[in-house]
Design a protein around this motif. Structure first.
Motif, short mmCIF file in Angstrom:
data_model
loop_
_atom_site.label_atom_id
_atom_site.label_comp_id
_atom_site.label_asym_id
_atom_site.label_seq_id
_atom_site.Cartn_x
_atom_site.Cartn_y
_atom_site.Cartn_z
N ALA A 262 0.78 -1.24 0.00
CA ALA A 262 0.00 0.00 0.00
C ALA A 262 0.81 1.29 0.00
O ALA A 262 0.30 2.33 -0.43
CB ALA A 262 -0.94 0.00 1.22
N ALA B 94 -0.54 5.56 4.31
CA ALA B 94 -0.83 4.56 3.27
C ALA B 94 -2.18 3.92 3.54
O ALA B 94 -2.53 3.66 4.70
CB ALA B 94 0.26 3.48 3.26
N VAL B 95 -2.91 3.69 2.48
CA VAL B 95 -4.23 3.06 2.59
C VAL B 95 -4.27 1.89 1.60
O VAL B 95 -3.74 2.00 0.47
CB VAL B 95 -5.34 4.10 2.28
CG1 VAL B 95 -6.72 3.43 2.20
CG2 VAL B 95 -5.34 5.18 3.35
N ARG C 13 -9.35 2.67 -0.76
CA ARG C 13 -9.09 4.11 -0.96
C ARG C 13 -10.36 4.87 -1.31
O ARG C 13 -11.35 4.30 -1.73
CB ARG C 13 -8.04 4.28 -2.08
CG ARG C 13 -6.68 3.82 -1.57
CD ARG C 13 -5.57 3.99 -2.56
NE ARG C 13 -4.35 3.39 -1.98
CZ ARG C 13 -3.28 3.05 -2.65
NH1 ARG C 13 -3.22 3.27 -3.95
NH2 ARG C 13 -2.24 2.50 -2.03
N GLN D 233 -12.35 6.30 0.66
CA GLN D 233 -13.45 6.05 1.60
C GLN D 233 -13.20 6.77 2.92
O GLN D 233 -13.80 6.43 3.93
CB GLN D 233 -13.61 4.55 1.84
CG GLN D 233 -13.97 3.76 0.59
CD GLN D 233 -13.79 2.26 0.77
OE1 GLN D 233 -13.86 1.74 1.89
NE2 GLN D 233 -13.55 1.56 -0.32
N GLY D 234 -12.26 7.70 2.91
CA GLY D 234 -12.04 8.50 4.12
C GLY D 234 -11.05 7.91 5.11
O GLY D 234 -10.93 8.42 6.23
N VAL D 235 -10.33 6.84 4.73
CA VAL D 235 -9.40 6.23 5.70
C VAL D 235 -8.25 7.19 6.01
O VAL D 235 -7.92 7.42 7.19
CB VAL D 235 -8.86 4.88 5.16
CG1 VAL D 235 -7.84 4.30 6.15
CG2 VAL D 235 -10.00 3.90 4.93
N ALA D 236 -7.63 7.75 4.98
CA ALA D 236 -6.53 8.70 5.23
C ALA D 236 -7.03 9.90 6.03
O ALA D 236 -6.35 10.39 6.94
CB ALA D 236 -5.91 9.16 3.91
N MET E 179 6.74 14.48 4.30
CA MET E 179 7.56 14.38 3.10
C MET E 179 6.70 13.83 1.98
O MET E 179 6.10 12.77 2.13
CB MET E 179 8.73 13.41 3.33
CG MET E 179 9.65 13.80 4.46
SD MET E 179 10.44 15.37 4.19
CE MET E 179 11.17 15.07 2.58
N VAL E 180 6.63 14.53 0.88
CA VAL E 180 5.78 14.09 -0.24
C VAL E 180 6.62 14.16 -1.51
O VAL E 180 7.14 15.22 -1.86
CB VAL E 180 4.54 15.00 -0.40
CG1 VAL E 180 3.60 14.44 -1.45
CG2 VAL E 180 3.81 15.18 0.93
N ASN F 170 4.42 12.26 -6.75
CA ASN F 170 3.28 11.52 -6.20
C ASN F 170 2.01 12.37 -6.25
O ASN F 170 1.61 13.00 -5.27
CB ASN F 170 3.59 11.09 -4.75
CG ASN F 170 2.49 10.21 -4.16
OD1 ASN F 170 1.44 10.01 -4.78
ND2 ASN F 170 2.74 9.69 -2.98
N LEU G 209 -1.11 11.53 -6.47
CA LEU G 209 -2.16 11.05 -5.58
C LEU G 209 -1.93 11.56 -4.16
O LEU G 209 -2.83 12.10 -3.50
CB LEU G 209 -2.15 9.52 -5.62
CG LEU G 209 -3.21 8.74 -4.86
CD1 LEU G 209 -4.59 9.19 -5.27
CD2 LEU G 209 -3.03 7.25 -5.12
N GLY G 210 -0.70 11.40 -3.68
CA GLY G 210 -0.36 11.88 -2.35
C GLY G 210 -0.57 13.38 -2.23
O GLY G 210 -1.14 13.88 -1.26
N ARG H 274 -2.60 15.28 -3.82
CA ARG H 274 -4.03 15.64 -3.74
C ARG H 274 -4.57 15.36 -2.34
O ARG H 274 -5.35 16.15 -1.80
CB ARG H 274 -4.82 14.86 -4.80
CG ARG H 274 -4.65 15.44 -6.20
CD ARG H 274 -5.68 14.87 -7.15
NE ARG H 274 -5.39 13.48 -7.49
CZ ARG H 274 -4.54 13.08 -8.43
NH1 ARG H 274 -3.88 13.97 -9.14
NH2 ARG H 274 -4.35 11.81 -8.68
N TRP I 237 -2.88 15.27 0.55
CA TRP I 237 -2.37 16.24 1.53
C TRP I 237 -3.05 17.59 1.35
O TRP I 237 -3.42 18.25 2.33
CB TRP I 237 -0.85 16.38 1.40
CG TRP I 237 -0.11 15.16 1.86
CD1 TRP I 237 0.55 14.26 1.09
CD2 TRP I 237 0.01 14.68 3.21
NE1 TRP I 237 1.08 13.25 1.87
CE2 TRP I 237 0.77 13.49 3.16
CE3 TRP I 237 -0.43 15.13 4.44
CZ2 TRP I 237 1.09 12.75 4.31
CZ3 TRP I 237 -0.12 14.40 5.58
CH2 TRP I 237 0.63 13.23 5.51
#
Ligand SMILES: CC(C)(COP(=O)(O)OP(=O)(O)OC[C@H]1O[C@@H](n2cnc3c(N)ncnc32)[C@H](O)[C@@H]1OP(=O)(O)O)[C@@H](O)C(=O)NCCC(=O)NCCS
Length: 141
Positions: free
Chosen positions: A24, A76-77, A82, A84-87, A109-110, A114, A116-117, A119, A121
């Motif tokens: 993940a 990480a999810v 993904r 579904q609000g987990v992060a 750190m991003v 990335n 996806l990451g 977006r 954050w």
């Protein structure tokens, strides 16, 4: 759908967490081994947060506070859980922890690549700092 809960990881979770990250997480961290994860849990037993659904890990974040700043790692999810609000739930729990500890600012750190990451954050109110870069030096073990 089973309800989600967020809890702090225990030493016995280390193996499952490493397996989860292989599936993940973004990339591999210098501390991604049993010694690394167990050291984290021993050093700060509340730092590694797990999101679980039906007893299964669906997400992680490391919420570290060193007394000065708050740092987030290993958000990480599970690919199938993904969007579904987990992060969002993990970051809310991490930020609650930081607030309780008196933290004043949090960073993550991003990787620039990335998307996806970035977006995720941004959605949570984090912004890229353009005038700083990370300087690193591996330590001998
Ligand atoms: C980034 C990641 C952690 C997001 O987890 P998630 O549980 O899917 O995120 P959430 O469901 O809480 O989404 C929160 C918000 O982020 C944004 N977002 C998340 N995934 C997105 C996507 N695929 N496209 C566009 N926006 C997205 C949205 O604004 C979303 O809110 P919305 O669903 O109400 O529109 C997950 O995709 C992941 O594990 N990616 C691989 C590892 C990684 O890159 N981690 C970040 C390292 S810096």
């Amino acid at each position: 759908m089973d309800e989600m809960r967020v809890r702090a990881a225990e030493p016995g979770d280390a193996g499952a967490v490493l397996a989860f990250w292989q599936e993940a997480a973004e990339g591999v961290s210098v501390s991604d081994d049993l010694d690394g994860v167990r050291l984290l849990i021993r050093r700060d037993p509340e730092a590694l947060l797990l999101a679980e659904r039906g007893g299964e890990v669906v997400g992680t974040v490391i919420a570290g506070f060193d007394g000065w700043r708050c740092h987030l790692y290993r958000l990480a999810v599970a690919p199938w859980a993904r969007r579904q609000g987990v992060a969002t739930a993990l970051l809310a729990a991490a930020e609650r922890r930081f607030a309780e500890l008196g933290g004043r600012r949090v960073d993550a750190m991003v990787l620039d690549s990335n998307g996806l990451g970035r977006r995720a954050w941004s959605a949570r109110g984090y912004g890229r700092q353009t005038d700083w870069a990370r300087w690193v030096k591996p330590l001998k073990r």
